[in-house]
Design an enzyme around this catalytic site. Sequence first.
Site, mmCIF file in Angstrom:
data_model
loop_
_atom_site.group_PDB
_atom_site.id
_atom_site.type_symbol
_atom_site.label_atom_id
_atom_site.label_comp_id
_atom_site.label_asym_id
_atom_site.label_seq_id
_atom_site.Cartn_x
_atom_site.Cartn_y
_atom_site.Cartn_z
ATOM 1 N N GLN A 49 43.886 35.666 28.999
ATOM 2 C CA GLN A 49 43.312 36.557 28.049
ATOM 3 C C GLN A 49 44.496 37.472 27.394
ATOM 4 O OE1 GLN A 49 40.668 38.908 30.610
ATOM 5 N NE2 GLN A 49 42.398 38.999 32.050
ATOM 6 N N ASP A 102 43.088 47.088 36.443
ATOM 7 C CA ASP A 102 43.805 48.266 36.023
ATOM 8 C C ASP A 102 44.043 49.078 37.236
ATOM 9 O OD1 ASP A 102 41.625 50.153 36.347
ATOM 10 O OD2 ASP A 102 40.771 48.660 35.077
ATOM 11 N N GLU A 106 41.586 39.571 42.001
ATOM 12 C CA GLU A 106 41.749 39.790 40.581
ATOM 13 C C GLU A 106 42.205 38.253 40.216
ATOM 14 O OE1 GLU A 106 42.332 40.216 36.875
ATOM 15 O OE2 GLU A 106 41.596 41.927 38.066
ATOM 16 N N ASP A 160 40.050 33.619 41.749
ATOM 17 C CA ASP A 160 39.068 33.677 41.137
ATOM 18 C C ASP A 160 38.074 34.267 41.940
ATOM 19 O OD1 ASP A 160 36.438 33.026 39.850
ATOM 20 O OD2 ASP A 160 37.097 31.660 38.506
ATOM 21 N N ASP A 169 33.716 44.968 39.761
ATOM 22 C CA ASP A 169 34.388 45.612 38.460
ATOM 23 C C ASP A 169 34.772 44.789 37.433
ATOM 24 O OD1 ASP A 169 35.649 47.464 36.844
ATOM 25 O OD2 ASP A 169 36.955 47.898 38.038
ATOM 26 N N SER A 170 33.989 43.957 36.893
ATOM 27 C CA SER A 170 34.083 42.785 36.174
ATOM 28 C C SER A 170 34.188 43.355 34.595
ATOM 29 C CB SER A 170 33.025 41.866 36.154
ATOM 30 O OG SER A 170 31.923 42.400 35.775
ATOM 31 N N THR A 171 34.703 42.339 33.843
ATOM 32 C CA THR A 171 34.777 42.365 32.373
ATOM 33 C C THR A 171 33.477 42.009 31.881
ATOM 34 O OG1 THR A 171 35.451 40.187 32.036
ATOM 35 C CG2 THR A 171 37.302 41.865 32.176
ATOM 36 N N ASP A 172 33.232 42.116 30.688
ATOM 37 C CA ASP A 172 31.913 41.553 30.213
ATOM 38 C C ASP A 172 31.577 40.189 30.269
ATOM 39 O OD1 ASP A 172 30.583 43.842 28.467
ATOM 40 O OD2 ASP A 172 32.447 44.102 27.970
ATOM 41 N N PRO A 190 36.679 35.128 31.086
ATOM 42 C CA PRO A 190 36.790 34.978 32.651
ATOM 43 C C PRO A 190 35.635 35.554 33.398
ATOM 44 C CG PRO A 190 38.906 35.424 31.368
ATOM 45 C CD PRO A 190 37.711 35.283 30.435
#
Length: 282
Positions: A31, A86, A106, A138, A156-159, A163
Amino acid sequence: MSRWLVEQLHDDFQLGLKADKVHYDSETEHQRLVVFENRTFGRVLTLDNVVQTTEKDEFIYHEMLAHLPILAHGAARKVLIIGGGDGGMLEEVLKHRGVEKVTQVEIDAGVIDFSKQYLASICKDAYDDPRLDLVIADGVDFVASCAERYDVAIVDSTDPIGPGEVLFTDTFYGKAKNCLAPGGILVTQNGVPFLQGDELTNTMRAFRALFADAACYLATVPTYAGGPMAFGWGTDDPAKRQMSLEVLEQRFREAGIATRYYNPAVHQAAFALPTYIAEMVG
């Protein structure tokens, strides 16, 4: 010279943040990572032009996704974090002295490396804590072969794009549940229901099939615009969502944690849903 960075996560709604200074802008294997300075929100992290966290409001998201399930559990010793590169979630979880081990999975090592350099105010020294077991993999693959059992699992994922998309599937949730010890709690981030209603509806459908107690709770994070944000909740021990205010207050005092958003009263109230969100949950 300053410029405006526009998040276009939604088809009919955009979020613009002024970038007074760009500290980092690079593509990793997975990303595009950008860290920039904003006068109101401090340093801002975006992945593929979508805001992930900011120095000034990260405490809301991280406190509610970490302290609420840990204090609801009451005896969490092992915690699993999927994502959260983060370091903000890890930093909050490690505030609990009773937590003996945190496994963080992560997918992108690059996120962790630059977070330690550019977002040190968020992760602090969490990545140096001896209780951390850091796994670069993954999250889907990890839960599919997970041998350990955890008291609390935090996604605690992204949208659900790029990924992070696979972390919102029924298969993933089922495998994640298998990582829980008896009485364990799984919590997830489920976006802003007003703009991402399908995300919450699909997760709750999966949770109802998997858990004896499936619910969601809310918090308002300024840079996750469009209304309150939803967090999924799943456990096979319904009593953990019914803890009295007195019990929560006692656990909070004993934890000795300083918070800026979370408190026991907010903990209980977070499960009270506006009608339009309650209808999505079903």
